[in-house]
Design a protein around this motif. Structure first.
Motif, PDB file in Angstrom:
ATOM      1  N   SER A 156     -50.199 -57.168 -17.264  1.00 48.74           N
ATOM      2  CA  SER A 156     -49.675 -58.486 -17.596  1.00 48.74           C
ATOM      3  C   SER A 156     -48.355 -58.737 -16.872  1.00 48.74           C
ATOM      4  O   SER A 156     -47.467 -57.877 -16.829  1.00 48.74           O
ATOM      5  CB  SER A 156     -49.460 -58.585 -19.113  1.00 48.74           C
ATOM      6  N   GLY A 157     -48.230 -59.914 -16.278  1.00 50.87           N
ATOM      7  CA  GLY A 157     -46.992 -60.297 -15.608  1.00 50.87           C
ATOM      8  C   GLY A 157     -46.894 -59.885 -14.153  1.00 50.87           C
ATOM      9  O   GLY A 157     -45.869 -60.144 -13.508  1.00 50.87           O
ATOM     10  N   GLU A 160     -46.676 -62.978 -11.914  1.00 52.17           N
ATOM     11  CA  GLU A 160     -45.435 -63.669 -12.237  1.00 52.17           C
ATOM     12  C   GLU A 160     -44.231 -62.961 -11.602  1.00 52.17           C
ATOM     13  O   GLU A 160     -43.290 -63.621 -11.137  1.00 52.17           O
ATOM     14  CB  GLU A 160     -45.258 -63.753 -13.756  1.00 52.17           C
TER      15      GLU A 160
END
Length: 336
Positions: A156-157, A160
């Motif tokens: 996750s991320g 980003e």
């Protein structure tokens, strides 16, 4: 005093013609992606493995206002294109039917490179609108990339962290104006065949003109000067998106990060077909790109195939890559 004629008039264009070799893209709801709809994510993932172009339904999403904000940005661009030639040449060099606004220049609390905030008067006046557009477009692009990241099995991320909006990057806003058709002979190519030097591209357009090559591109741009691909396939028109939708396409960085699993379709822009070609073609793009210092390499994840790019890995930062890609694009533009 007679009001100036508006060239950009959404909702008033002639219909896209029937009976031509055209394609209606798959449609995905941004609202459902924002809510983590796993079935839709999987369908999106399959589409991005086979073509990498699709319509994004903005309605009912957290970013639904982006459609109208995009129209406002194009109206600012229309005022720029109406400036005297000597004034426009200060900002575009007079070479292209578009102008770019750097993300790091338009977001006021970012560290902007020298000269990044030297804008024509309409852009200065519209800076708050363009800044909002850049921030929301970047956020919208990250929703899509995060969904693809989950399908790839990335932590996750991950995406980003490669696209932090406060870090220096070549993200930019681009407003384009293609002149109306002057003749029925030929096609006049506004933008020659290419893949995008991005992770993901967000496109606002209201008429035809976009064409994609039917065979997807799974490698990084090789900087060749040819206009059209020479492998099997053909150019097909892309139907304009319905109201409340935009077009999304993946770029070279998404291909590289996914080990070639995701695709980036080669595309080009011509005057719109049929009656739509009798008027200027306005479009708007937001380019979501990795940070300048990000290195292009295959990421490690359960869903990313090993070995595909191991022998031809690109040992360069994304800033270096986008510079080379831009030089190649200019050579192809001149050749066209």
């Amino acid at each position: 005093m007679v009001a100036a004629t508006k060239e950009f008039t959404p909702g008033e264009y002639a219909s896209f013609p029937t009976g031509i070799d055209s394609l209606r893209l798959e449609t995905f709801s941004l609202a459902r992606l924002e809510n983590g709809d796993e079935a839709l994510e999987e369908k999106l993932f399959e589409t991005c493995k086979t073509r990498g172009f699709f319509y994004l339904d903005m309605r009912d999403s957290q970013h639904s206002s982006l459609v109208e904000i995009g129209e406002a940005v194009v109206r600012i661009g229309e005022e720029v294109f109406k400036l005297p030639l000597e004034e426009k040449q200060k900002y575009t060099g007079g070479l292209m039917p578009f102008f770019n606004i750097a993300k790091d220049g338009i977001i006021v609390d970012n560290v902007a490179p020298p000269g990044a905030r030297s804008w024509p008067a309409p852009v200065q006046a519209g800076q708050p609108v363009i800044e909002r557009f850049a921030k929301e477009s970047h956020s919208c692009g990250m929703v899509v990339l995060a969904a693809l990241g989950r399908r790839l099995g990335l932590p996750s991320g991950t995406f980003e962290a490669l696209h932090r909006i406060r870090e220096p990057s070549t993200d930019s806003v681009r407003v384009s104006r293609g002149p109306p058709n002057q003749t029925a002979e030929g096609p006049m190519i506004f933008t020659p065949g290419h893949t995008d030097a991005t992770s993901i591209t967000l496109l606002w357009n209201w008429v035809g003109g976009l064409q994609i090559w039917t065979e997807p591109d799974r490698g990084l741009n090789d900087f060749k000067t040819v206009i059209d691909p020479i492998d099997q396939g053909r150019w097909v028109w892309v139907e304009p998106p319905p109201p409340g939708h935009i077009i999304i396409n993946l770029g070279d960085a998404a291909v590289q990060y996914s080990g070639g699993l995701l695709c980036s379709a080669r595309h080009r822009v011509l005057p719109p077909p049929g009656e739509q070609g009798r008027r200027p073609r306005y479009s708007l793009v937001y380019f979501v790109r990795p940070e300048d210092a990000a290195v292009l390499k295959r990421l490690e994840a359960p869903g990313i195939p090993a070995g595909r790019f191991e022998d031809d890995a690109v040992a360069m930062t994304f800033k270096d890559y986008v510079t080379q890609h831009g030089a190649s694009f200019l050579r192809r533009k001149v050749a066209a």
